[in-house]
Design an enzyme around this catalytic site. Structure first.
Site, PDB file in Angstrom:
ATOM      1  CD1 TRP A 137      -1.823  -2.325   1.981  1.00 10.34           C
ATOM      2  CD2 TRP A 137      -2.749  -1.621   0.073  1.00 10.34           C
ATOM      3  NE1 TRP A 137      -2.703  -3.287   1.570  1.00 10.34           N
ATOM      4  CE2 TRP A 137      -3.286  -2.892   0.404  1.00 10.34           C
ATOM      5  CE3 TRP A 137      -3.177  -0.982  -1.083  1.00 10.34           C
ATOM      6  CZ2 TRP A 137      -4.226  -3.527  -0.400  1.00 10.34           C
ATOM      7  CZ3 TRP A 137      -4.118  -1.612  -1.890  1.00 10.34           C
ATOM      8  CH2 TRP A 137      -4.627  -2.874  -1.544  1.00 10.34           C
TER       9      TRP A 137
ATOM     10  CE  LYS B 153      -7.323  -3.489   6.043  1.00 10.06           C
ATOM     11  NZ  LYS B 153      -6.998  -4.700   5.292  1.00 10.06           N
TER      12      LYS B 153
ATOM     13  CG  ASP C  49      -2.759   4.004   4.678  1.00  8.86           C
ATOM     14  OD1 ASP C  49      -3.709   3.794   5.452  1.00  8.86           O
ATOM     15  OD2 ASP C  49      -2.574   3.358   3.625  1.00  8.86           O
TER      16      ASP C  49
END
Length: 356
Positions: free
Chosen positions: A99, A190, A166
């Site tokens: 990511w 999540k 992030d």
């Protein structure tokens, strides 16, 4: 049979969140309407948005001068929104996984990107240290937790420039010094809610310093001004997020949650390290994620990986197959996962090892 959910995302939610969301799908706030069909402009849903925003600020102890946004597009949309809004000429990035790499790729569309360090050469199995953040960068971006590879930065780094993170897979799992950051973003799937909404925490003063025109929907100022209501927001995930935030407050807040998470991860890593059959993929304890525990069979037992997954599945354990980039196993220990599930997994590991 009770299921023990270790999926990496979408992932386990508290039973309180699931039940309250299910109830609201049938009858939201005693309106006689489903939360799926009620106007986002209604006073009932505005109350949801207001309380969710207030709880994010309370739980994370967000100081004055920041806005909390609930946006669509997933965390991946933030890969372009961050440079669109903050990069004038150059940005610095730390590459610690898939990511982070994707964020770097998007940022290069907007200007120069200085990758200050990378662990790519070791399949992202560690967090780089001893790098220098250039003082002429417009911001420094890093990914706090790397779900695929099982590494995590559980601290707020010092940065001479604006700091962007992030936090998609570990937000609400530790206290954060928000005052060090200019943008924090996190996909919901999540530790918060079903996929479909992304939390963005942005320092208001950080906006409005680039010369480029920014499309309306990609301009943070649009959403700050309209309170995340410029267009129809993802109402169902926001409602679910509110239920989770209430649950976190009932648990005692972020510090209490962190202690629960540390106990779960500590027990599982201890079992892995004591095993002759299993071994962790992240060797430095300082870099090990407490959200995503990645491990494999030792070389002499490598051919038994599928057998163990089948063995675990028979005990109600789901979602432990490792990502294809790493292989082996991945146990995601998000906030809603009870200690009982970790104990069931550890017992399965020990029982399987004893049978061989």
């Amino acid at each position: 049979m009770k299921k023990h959910n270790f999926y990496a995302g979408p992932s386990i939610l508290s039973q309180q969140t699931i039940k309250n969301t299910a109830d609201a799908i049938l009858n939201f706030a005693d309106t006689g309407l489903s939360v799926l069909e009620v106007s986002h402009r209604s006073k009932e849903f505005q109350a949801v948005m207001d309380e969710a925003t207030a709880l994010v600020k309370e739980l994370l102890e967000i100081p004055e001068g920041y806005s909390v946004l609930f946006l669509g597009g997933g965390a991946s949309m933030q890969f372009c929104m961050v440079p669109y809004n903050l990069m004038a000429k150059k940005a610095a990035y730390l590459e610690t996984g898939t990511w982070a790499s994707n964020a770097i790729k998007e940022a290069r569309l907007f200007g120069e990107v200085d990758v200050v360090a990378s662990s790519r050469e070791a399949n992202f199995s560690y967090i780089p240290k001893d790098y220098t953040i250039p003082t002429d960068a417009d911001y420094f971006h890093f990914t706090t937790n790397n779900t695929i590879y099982g590494t995590e930065m559980r601290y707020d780094p010092e940065s001479p420039v604006r700091l962007v993170a992030d936090m998609s897979s570990d937000i609400f799992s530790r206290p954060i010094d928000v005052s060090k950051y200019d943008v924090i973003y996190a996909g919901a799937q999540k530790n918060l809610a079903p996929a479909g909404v992304t939390i963005v925490i942005v320092r208001d003063e950080a906006l409005g310093h680039v010369d480029r025109p920014i499309p309306t929907m990609l301009d943070y100022r649009t959403h700050v001004k309209k309170g995340s209501m410029f267009n129809t927001p993802p109402v169902l995930p926001i409602f679910s997020a509110l239920q989770t935030l209430r649950y976190y407050k009932e648990l005692g807040g972020i510090r209490a949650i962190e202690q629960m998470d540390l106990r779960k991860a500590g027990a599982l890593y201890e079992a892995i390290d004591a095993s002759r059959m299993f071994q962790g993929t992240v060797t430095d304890p300082a870099d090990r994620s407490i959200m995503n525990v990645c491990f494999v069979m030792t070389p002499e037992y490598k051919e038994l990986e599928k057998d163990f997954i089948d063995f675990a599945s028979a005990r109600g354990i789901v979602g432990i197959k490792g990502h294809r980039s790493v292989g082996g196993f991945r146990a995601s220990l998000y906030n809603a996962l009870p200690m009982e599930s970790v104990e069931v997994l550890i017992k399965a590991m020990k029982d399987f090892e004893a049978s061989k």
